[in-house]
Write an enzyme that holds these catalytic residues in place. Sequence first.
Site, short mmCIF file in Angstrom:
data_model
loop_
_atom_site.label_atom_id
_atom_site.label_comp_id
_atom_site.label_asym_id
_atom_site.label_seq_id
_atom_site.Cartn_x
_atom_site.Cartn_y
_atom_site.Cartn_z
N THR A 1 -27.20 -15.70 -17.16
CA THR A 1 -26.91 -14.70 -16.12
C THR A 1 -27.51 -13.36 -16.55
O THR A 1 -28.38 -13.32 -17.43
CB THR A 1 -25.38 -14.63 -15.85
OG1 THR A 1 -25.15 -13.80 -14.70
CG2 THR A 1 -24.61 -14.05 -17.02
N ASN A 2 -27.10 -12.27 -15.94
CA ASN A 2 -27.64 -10.96 -16.31
C ASN A 2 -26.53 -9.91 -16.18
O ASN A 2 -25.40 -10.22 -15.84
CB ASN A 2 -28.85 -10.60 -15.44
CG ASN A 2 -28.49 -10.60 -13.97
OD1 ASN A 2 -27.75 -9.74 -13.51
ND2 ASN A 2 -28.98 -11.58 -13.22
#
Length: 398
Positions: free
Chosen positions: A209-210
């Site tokens: 993810t980020n």
Amino acid sequence: MLSGKHILLGITGGIAAYKAAALCRLLVKAGAEVQVVMTPLAKQFITPLTMATLSRRPILVEFFDPENGAWNSHVRLGEWADLMLIAPATANTLAKMTHGIADNLLLTSYLSARCPVAVAPAMDLDMYAHTATQENLQTLRRRGVAVVEPDSGELASGLEGKGRLAEPERIAAFVEGLFDEKKKSLSGKRFVVTAGATIEPIDPVRYITNRSTGKMGYALAAELARRGAGVTLVSGRTQLSVPQGVERVEVETAAEMYEAAVAAFEGADGGVMCAAVADYTPAAVADRKIKKSDDDLSIPLKRTRDIAAELGRRKGGRLLVGFALETDHEGEHAAAKLERKNLDFIVLNSLRDAGAGFGVDTNRVTLIDRSGAERLPLMPKSEVAARIVDRMESLLLK
Ligand code: CTP
């Protein structure tokens, strides 16, 4: 102008509570039906008798009447109201609203209210300026609560500064504005907003993810809804709650976000692509937890589909706004994305700017279109959202 509107007027315990009397009169004069709900402390600042006389209804303070046990239903109040207006709103009540504390009838009514909510803060300047209060207001705004900014001037403490309750006339005008459909510049329009981070599973336990928290996209969705637009918020992972008047579709992966955004764009007048979508996803998701070995591991990744570019292909005469997050050659990269994705304008964030980027409540952006760039100062994300929506409105009017 407020004829037949049901206003739940919440009064909290601050010296400015005396102004609630004038405010109540103005609302009643404009045709509203006003039900006053006070916190126990507010009774020390203005008498229930005054407020009951002006609102022409018994005021409510307690969960039930100690004399006869009659229950004051916060659920019923929440359903009855077309607007809940808390004026004055003390730092204490704002903090409790932010955290969902429900220790008096005013707060339980707030939590039950399905209608729009507005607050008019009033407190000493240092309490108002305190990071705690400012962050609480920011959170409430993000959830769609309208804030009537306090005035600057002499305060009850004798100090001078910002924190004085807005004059009753200004609050009443603000309330009329909220009900005035004509002032809702985007009513009848519908937008798709993508927001937050996508999650790309590697195996049943891990994912890629980020750092996006979704705050900017949620602020945009709230602003569009406030101006009367229908909003489908296609949201990746975030901790944020749905803003007032917004329809949220929750997704996890870039592929799910693609499907949901393309479907919602069908009936929309435009889109704002604010999500941080993974550009790559594991080529295959392991159905069992990947066990470690002594060797290094690499995970093959494949490209995801570009949602903004796809909507750009489909958009015809509709409006499409994108975001770009860059660390270098910012203007050049953003301008290339503007073309590649067929956007009307692109909002550039640079990670080099202090106060901009992930998780923070402020942002510093540059709006870039084919005719040039407009660099905005550092401001709260809610104001950045208002500036972006202003620009969208001016393009829709063309
Ligand atoms: N976007 C999208 N779908 C994707 C990827 C990005 O809709 N699969 C949108 C974002 O919401 C944003 C814009 O495209 O509006 C960002 O452009 P992009 O070129 O993807 O930026 P980066 O992901 O930062 O790409 P790069 O690695 O090229 O900088």
